[in-house]
Design a protein around this motif. Structure first.
Motif, PDB file in Angstrom:
ATOM      1  N   HIS A  21      27.411  33.826  48.820  1.00 35.86           N
ATOM      2  CA  HIS A  21      28.731  33.116  49.130  1.00 35.86           C
ATOM      3  C   HIS A  21      29.061  32.105  47.911  1.00 35.86           C
ATOM      4  N   ALA A  22      30.026  32.187  47.314  1.00 33.66           N
ATOM      5  CA  ALA A  22      30.343  31.360  45.934  1.00 33.66           C
ATOM      6  C   ALA A  22      31.649  30.690  46.080  1.00 33.66           C
ATOM      7  N   VAL A  23      31.734  29.494  45.687  1.00 33.41           N
ATOM      8  CA  VAL A  23      33.148  28.839  45.540  1.00 33.41           C
ATOM      9  C   VAL A  23      33.199  28.169  43.988  1.00 33.41           C
ATOM     10  N   VAL A  24      34.066  28.596  43.205  1.00 32.42           N
ATOM     11  CA  VAL A  24      34.251  28.096  42.130  1.00 32.42           C
ATOM     12  C   VAL A  24      35.388  27.191  41.967  1.00 32.42           C
ATOM     13  N   GLU A  25      35.202  25.991  41.496  1.00 36.05           N
ATOM     14  CA  GLU A  25      36.191  24.923  41.287  1.00 36.05           C
ATOM     15  C   GLU A  25      36.384  24.435  39.856  1.00 36.05           C
ATOM     16  N   GLY A  26      37.612  24.709  39.475  1.00 34.71           N
ATOM     17  CA  GLY A  26      38.012  24.415  38.024  1.00 34.71           C
ATOM     18  C   GLY A  26      39.329  24.494  37.884  1.00 34.71           C
ATOM     19  N   THR A  27      39.637  24.765  36.411  1.00 33.73           N
ATOM     20  CA  THR A  27      41.187  24.853  36.151  1.00 33.73           C
ATOM     21  C   THR A  27      41.312  26.346  35.479  1.00 33.73           C
ATOM     22  N   ALA A  28      42.534  26.814  36.097  1.00 37.61           N
ATOM     23  CA  ALA A  28      42.696  28.107  35.396  1.00 37.61           C
ATOM     24  C   ALA A  28      43.647  27.943  34.147  1.00 37.61           C
ATOM     25  N   GLU A  29      43.062  28.838  32.964  1.00 37.39           N
ATOM     26  CA  GLU A  29      43.703  28.572  31.864  1.00 37.39           C
ATOM     27  C   GLU A  29      44.213  30.041  31.390  1.00 37.39           C
ATOM     28  N   PRO A  30      45.213  30.279  31.008  1.00 37.23           N
ATOM     29  CA  PRO A  30      45.691  31.653  30.609  1.00 37.23           C
ATOM     30  C   PRO A  30      44.752  32.419  29.589  1.00 37.23           C
ATOM     31  N   VAL A  31      44.413  33.371  29.641  1.00 36.57           N
ATOM     32  CA  VAL A  31      43.696  34.139  28.605  1.00 36.57           C
ATOM     33  C   VAL A  31      44.685  34.626  27.336  1.00 36.57           C
ATOM     34  N   LEU A  32      44.374  34.064  26.340  1.00 41.51           N
ATOM     35  CA  LEU A  32      45.141  34.366  25.194  1.00 41.51           C
ATOM     36  C   LEU A  32      44.258  34.993  24.328  1.00 41.51           C
ATOM     37  N   GLY A  33      45.113  35.600  23.168  1.00 44.78           N
ATOM     38  CA  GLY A  33      44.227  36.508  22.160  1.00 44.78           C
ATOM     39  C   GLY A  33      44.016  37.955  22.695  1.00 44.78           C
ATOM     40  N   ALA A  34      44.181  38.855  21.686  1.00 40.50           N
ATOM     41  CA  ALA A  34      44.051  40.299  21.664  1.00 40.50           C
ATOM     42  C   ALA A  34      42.611  40.520  22.529  1.00 40.50           C
ATOM     43  N   GLU A  35      41.606  40.130  21.684  1.00 41.95           N
ATOM     44  CA  GLU A  35      40.319  40.527  22.139  1.00 41.95           C
ATOM     45  C   GLU A  35      39.766  39.970  23.462  1.00 41.95           C
ATOM     46  N   PRO A  36      39.862  38.881  23.852  1.00 45.11           N
ATOM     47  CA  PRO A  36      39.647  38.214  25.155  1.00 45.11           C
ATOM     48  C   PRO A  36      40.534  38.818  26.402  1.00 45.11           C
ATOM     49  N   LEU A  37      41.681  39.240  26.045  1.00 46.63           N
ATOM     50  CA  LEU A  37      42.690  40.006  27.037  1.00 46.63           C
ATOM     51  C   LEU A  37      42.201  41.540  27.021  1.00 46.63           C
ATOM     52  N   GLU A  38      41.702  41.974  26.028  1.00 45.80           N
ATOM     53  CA  GLU A  38      41.045  43.457  26.106  1.00 45.80           C
ATOM     54  C   GLU A  38      39.806  43.395  26.972  1.00 45.80           C
ATOM     55  N   ARG A  39      38.912  42.286  26.888  1.00 46.14           N
ATOM     56  CA  ARG A  39      37.909  42.388  27.751  1.00 46.14           C
ATOM     57  C   ARG A  39      38.208  42.166  29.417  1.00 46.14           C
ATOM     58  N   VAL A  40      39.309  41.623  29.590  1.00 47.89           N
ATOM     59  CA  VAL A  40      39.612  41.539  30.850  1.00 47.89           C
ATOM     60  C   VAL A  40      40.118  42.664  31.285  1.00 47.89           C
ATOM     61  N   ALA A  41      40.865  43.297  30.371  1.00 46.29           N
ATOM     62  CA  ALA A  41      41.376  44.785  31.019  1.00 46.29           C
ATOM     63  C   ALA A  41      40.353  45.707  31.146  1.00 46.29           C
ATOM     64  N   LEU A  42      39.341  45.565  30.227  1.00 44.60           N
ATOM     65  CA  LEU A  42      38.102  46.700  30.440  1.00 44.60           C
ATOM     66  C   LEU A  42      37.473  46.373  31.735  1.00 44.60           C
ATOM     67  N   ALA A  43      37.212  44.798  32.018  1.00 39.14           N
ATOM     68  CA  ALA A  43      36.513  44.558  33.443  1.00 39.14           C
ATOM     69  C   ALA A  43      36.984  45.089  34.491  1.00 39.14           C
ATOM     70  N   TYR A  44      38.478  44.839  34.614  1.00 41.16           N
ATOM     71  CA  TYR A  44      39.293  45.509  35.646  1.00 41.16           C
ATOM     72  C   TYR A  44      39.150  46.959  35.782  1.00 41.16           C
ATOM     73  N   ALA A  45      39.084  47.598  34.609  1.00 41.86           N
ATOM     74  CA  ALA A  45      38.815  49.072  34.920  1.00 41.86           C
ATOM     75  C   ALA A  45      37.556  49.685  35.118  1.00 41.86           C
ATOM     76  N   ASP A  46      36.629  48.675  34.821  1.00 45.81           N
ATOM     77  CA  ASP A  46      35.100  48.961  35.168  1.00 45.81           C
ATOM     78  C   ASP A  46      34.753  48.666  36.593  1.00 45.81           C
ATOM     79  N   ARG A  47      35.403  47.520  37.109  1.00 47.04           N
ATOM     80  CA  ARG A  47      34.980  47.078  38.335  1.00 47.04           C
ATOM     81  C   ARG A  47      35.897  47.807  39.444  1.00 47.04           C
ATOM     82  N   TYR A  48      37.419  47.750  39.422  1.00 44.76           N
ATOM     83  CA  TYR A  48      38.148  48.293  40.197  1.00 44.76           C
ATOM     84  C   TYR A  48      38.839  49.539  40.176  1.00 44.76           C
ATOM     85  N   GLY A  49      38.769  50.259  38.929  1.00 48.28           N
ATOM     86  CA  GLY A  49      39.455  51.277  38.550  1.00 48.28           C
ATOM     87  C   GLY A  49      40.984  51.180  38.156  1.00 48.28           C
ATOM     88  N   TRP A  50      41.209  49.719  38.230  1.00 50.56           N
ATOM     89  CA  TRP A  50      42.627  49.517  37.727  1.00 50.56           C
ATOM     90  C   TRP A  50      42.646  49.186  36.078  1.00 50.56           C
TER      91      TRP A  50
END
Length: 170
Positions: free
Chosen positions: A88-117
């Motif tokens: 059980h984990a809790v992350v406390e921090g600040t949400a920052e927009p993911v900017l840039g083509a490469e970081p956004l591509e890694r997020v999209a790939l992670a969603y496809a891998d983990r959730y099929g979205w």
């Protein structure tokens, strides 16, 4: 301080957990997480999100017109609760927009891998014909949480550590 090596502190007399071990549980999680933002009156606003871990940080998507996106513009402080089945984990921090083509591509790939979205990254947002299950209507802004602290509580008896807090230098 190196963000991949936060300072660990045991919350009990048991030994603290190792961050790489707990991060591996978080990175493999495919369940729902719970994101808490603050309302204008500083009250909490908690909603389910599908979180993915990219580059050691928790990421989530949110439609631009959603309440959580509007709240993040006013106050980016968040708390994300995750149950991996082992931790059980809790992350406390600040949400920052993911900017840039490469970081956004890694997020999209992670969603496809983990959730099929499989969102399509482009022009600072995630889009696609299939809607995000917990993010509202497209387009979606991807956010990464810059952690100030992460708390982990073992949920499995075979884990060799007690409740732990990791702090991250800004």
């Amino acid at each position: 301080m190196d963000p991949s090596r936060p300072r660990a502190e045991s919350l009990t007399d048991e030994p603290p957990g190792a961050w790489p071990d707990v991060l591996a549980h978080l990175e493999g999680n495919t369940g729902t997480a719970w994101l808490t933002t603050t309302r204008g009156d500083d009250g909490p606003h908690t909603r389910p999100v599908l979180a993915v871990w990219v580059d050691g940080r928790a990421c989530f998507a949110s439609g631009e017109g959603t309440a959580k996106s509007r709240r993040l513009v006013r106050d980016a402080r968040v708390s994300l609760a995750v149950d991996t089945g082992r931790v059980h984990a809790v992350v406390e921090g600040t949400a920052e927009p993911v900017l840039g083509a490469e970081p956004l591509e890694r997020v999209a790939l992670a969603y496809a891998d983990r959730y099929g979205w499989a969102p399509t990254p482009g022009d600072g947002f995630l889009t696609g014909a299939q809607g995000a299950p917990t993010a509202g209507p497209p387009p979606y802004r991807a956010y990464a949480i810059a952690p100030a602290a992460v708390y982990a509580f073992p949920a499995a008896d075979d884990l060799a550590h007690g409740p732990t807090r990791w702090t991250f230098a800004g």
